[in-house]
Design an enzyme around this catalytic site. Structure first.
Site, mmCIF file in Angstrom:
data_model
loop_
_atom_site.group_PDB
_atom_site.id
_atom_site.type_symbol
_atom_site.label_atom_id
_atom_site.label_comp_id
_atom_site.label_asym_id
_atom_site.label_seq_id
_atom_site.Cartn_x
_atom_site.Cartn_y
_atom_site.Cartn_z
ATOM 1 N N LYS A 227 0.890 -1.175 0.000
ATOM 2 C CA LYS A 227 0.000 0.000 0.000
ATOM 3 C C LYS A 227 0.925 1.222 0.000
ATOM 4 O O LYS A 227 0.889 2.074 0.914
ATOM 5 C CB LYS A 227 -0.916 -0.064 1.250
ATOM 6 C CG LYS A 227 -2.006 0.974 1.288
ATOM 7 C CD LYS A 227 -3.116 0.753 0.280
ATOM 8 C CE LYS A 227 -4.139 1.874 0.338
ATOM 9 N NZ LYS A 227 -5.034 1.922 -0.825
ATOM 10 N N ASP B 5 -5.440 -2.915 -2.581
ATOM 11 C CA ASP B 5 -6.854 -2.795 -2.972
ATOM 12 C C ASP B 5 -7.064 -3.303 -4.390
ATOM 13 O O ASP B 5 -8.048 -3.994 -4.695
ATOM 14 C CB ASP B 5 -7.375 -1.357 -2.793
ATOM 15 C CG ASP B 5 -6.343 -0.298 -3.082
ATOM 16 O OD1 ASP B 5 -5.168 -0.637 -3.373
ATOM 17 O OD2 ASP B 5 -6.691 0.901 -3.048
#
Ligand code: NAD
Length: 362
Positions: free
Chosen positions: A191, A223
């Site tokens: 991330k 994600d």
């Protein structure tokens, strides 16, 4: 060859499936001329009931003295009111820590015979073959402080994410080494648009990749990875990621295959015995009823042979026997579709053993 294996059946369906895994190991021993000596040891709720602790000293010693550890599952409502530090789950967490099992490998494959069992479309999941390599002993699950505290006069909470460079490096290296034996692609998941730990992770992945020029490296935000896993799972070969992201992504990926009862895992330390276990829990709802699917435990045996002993051929024979048993229509209740005959735990193993004995070569 002679090998020592610690058998930690644990709770719920743990003993049901362990029995079946041992039958398969014995068949492999017979076929390839190996001999196994087994050391059963108590863990989880079973350890608590007898010794007052989920990871008794005797069990830890049996594990350390073995060449590999086969683990069933731990936990159940019987121990709901036990203090947190003595709960059955502490048995497996303690083993990971004591044996430094920092690398968790979870293959996700779709058996041809079960391609319709997944909630995803057949054309999306056919021939999926992904290996998720998850860091298991660091990150936010282990950082301190992890506590409630007052923040500006209000109740608040702090969890801490800590990684050393060496901890990142060793797990990313396992990702690359695994890819070398497969389709030579590593997807490093992070991330990095938000977290400093992820920016460092990305940096380390780039550095490690220099030692593996034949392996392609791609970086992906977690994600996006969660989305791509259900959109085009075939685009992955090896996914390597830190503890929290790996926990979530590997459970998501398990649903591609259709049932928790099919998937194995390996936890490795680089030196010392590895631990091999199904990804499912102790399924107290069906414990002792002869309904548990033993295939995840049997596939864990295949991982033990492959990663624990480096016996590639023996592992392939087990994997092929599982696929063959499914192809001939063997189904436990978790994977049977309407109208299909339901096999008991031992009948499913019988189907695997029949296929194993009938197979001639890999
Ligand atoms: P679970 O995986 O035990 O069960 C979820 C569902 O899947 C249940 O309906 C169960 O019957 C079914 N199922 C699981 N394995 C199966 C198999 N081999 N064959 C057929 N059906 C199967 O998860 P849960 O119900 O959330 O947890 C039960 C207990 O297991 C809890 O105490 C939990 O803490 C523990 N747990 C342990 C581990 C471990 O030992 N590594 C992992 C996860 C959960």
């Amino acid at each position: 060859m002679k090998k020592q294996i610690a058998l930690l059946a644990g709770d719920g369906i743990g003993p049901d499936i362990m029995k079946e895994a041992v039958r398969v190991l014995e068949a492999i021993g017979e076929r390839f001329g190996h001999s196994f000596s087994f050391t059963p040891a108590a863990v989880g709720g079973a350890g608590y009931d007898v010794y007052g602790t989920p990871l008794p000293e005797e069990t830890l010693k049996a594990c350390k003295d073995s060449d590999a550890i086969l683990f069933g599952a731990v936990g159940g409502p019987k121990w709901d009111s036990v203090p947190k530090e003595l709960r059955p789950e502490q048995g497996i967490l303690g083993l990971r820590k004591e044996l430094n099992l920092f690398a968790n490998l979870r293959p996700v494959n779709v058996y041809d015979a079960l391609v319709s069992a997944s909630t995803l479309k057949e054309e999306v999941i056919r021939n999926v073959d992904v290996l998720i390599v998850r860091e298991l002993t660091g990150g936010i699950y282990f950082g301190t402080p992890s506590e409630r505290r007052e923040i500006n006069g209000e109740e608040g909470v702090v969890d801490t994410l800590v990684y050393k460079r060496s901890e990142m490096e060793r797990i990313i290296r396992i990702g690359f080494e695994s890819a070398l034996l497969r389709s030579k692609k590593v997807t490093s998941v992070d991330k990095a648009n938000v977290l400093e730990s992820s920016r460092m992770w990305r940096e380390v992945a780039e550095e490690v990749s220099k030692d593996f020029p034949e392996v392609e490296l791609e970086h992906m935000l977690v994600d996006n990875a969660a989305m791509q896993l259900v959109r085009s799972p075939r685009s992955f070969d090896v996914i390597v990621t830190e503890n929290l992201f790996g926990d979530i992504l590997s459970d998501e990926a398990s649903m591609i295959s259709g049932s928790l009862g099919l998937l194995p895992s390996a936890s490795l330390s680089g030196k010392g015995p590895g631990l091999f276990e199904p990804i499912h829990g102790s399924a107290p709802d069906i414990a002792g009823l002869g309904q548990a699917n033993p295939l995840a435990a049997i596939a864990s045996v295949a991982m033990l042979l492959k990663y624990g002993f480096e016996w590639e051929e023996e592992a392939q024979v087990v994997d092929q026997a599982i696929a063959e048993a499914l192809a001939t229509g063997a189904r436990t209740s978790d994977i049977a579709e309407g109208g299909e005959q339901v096999f008991s735990t031992s009948a499913m193993t019988n189907a695997v053993l029949k296929a194993l004995k009938a197979s001639t070569a890999v």
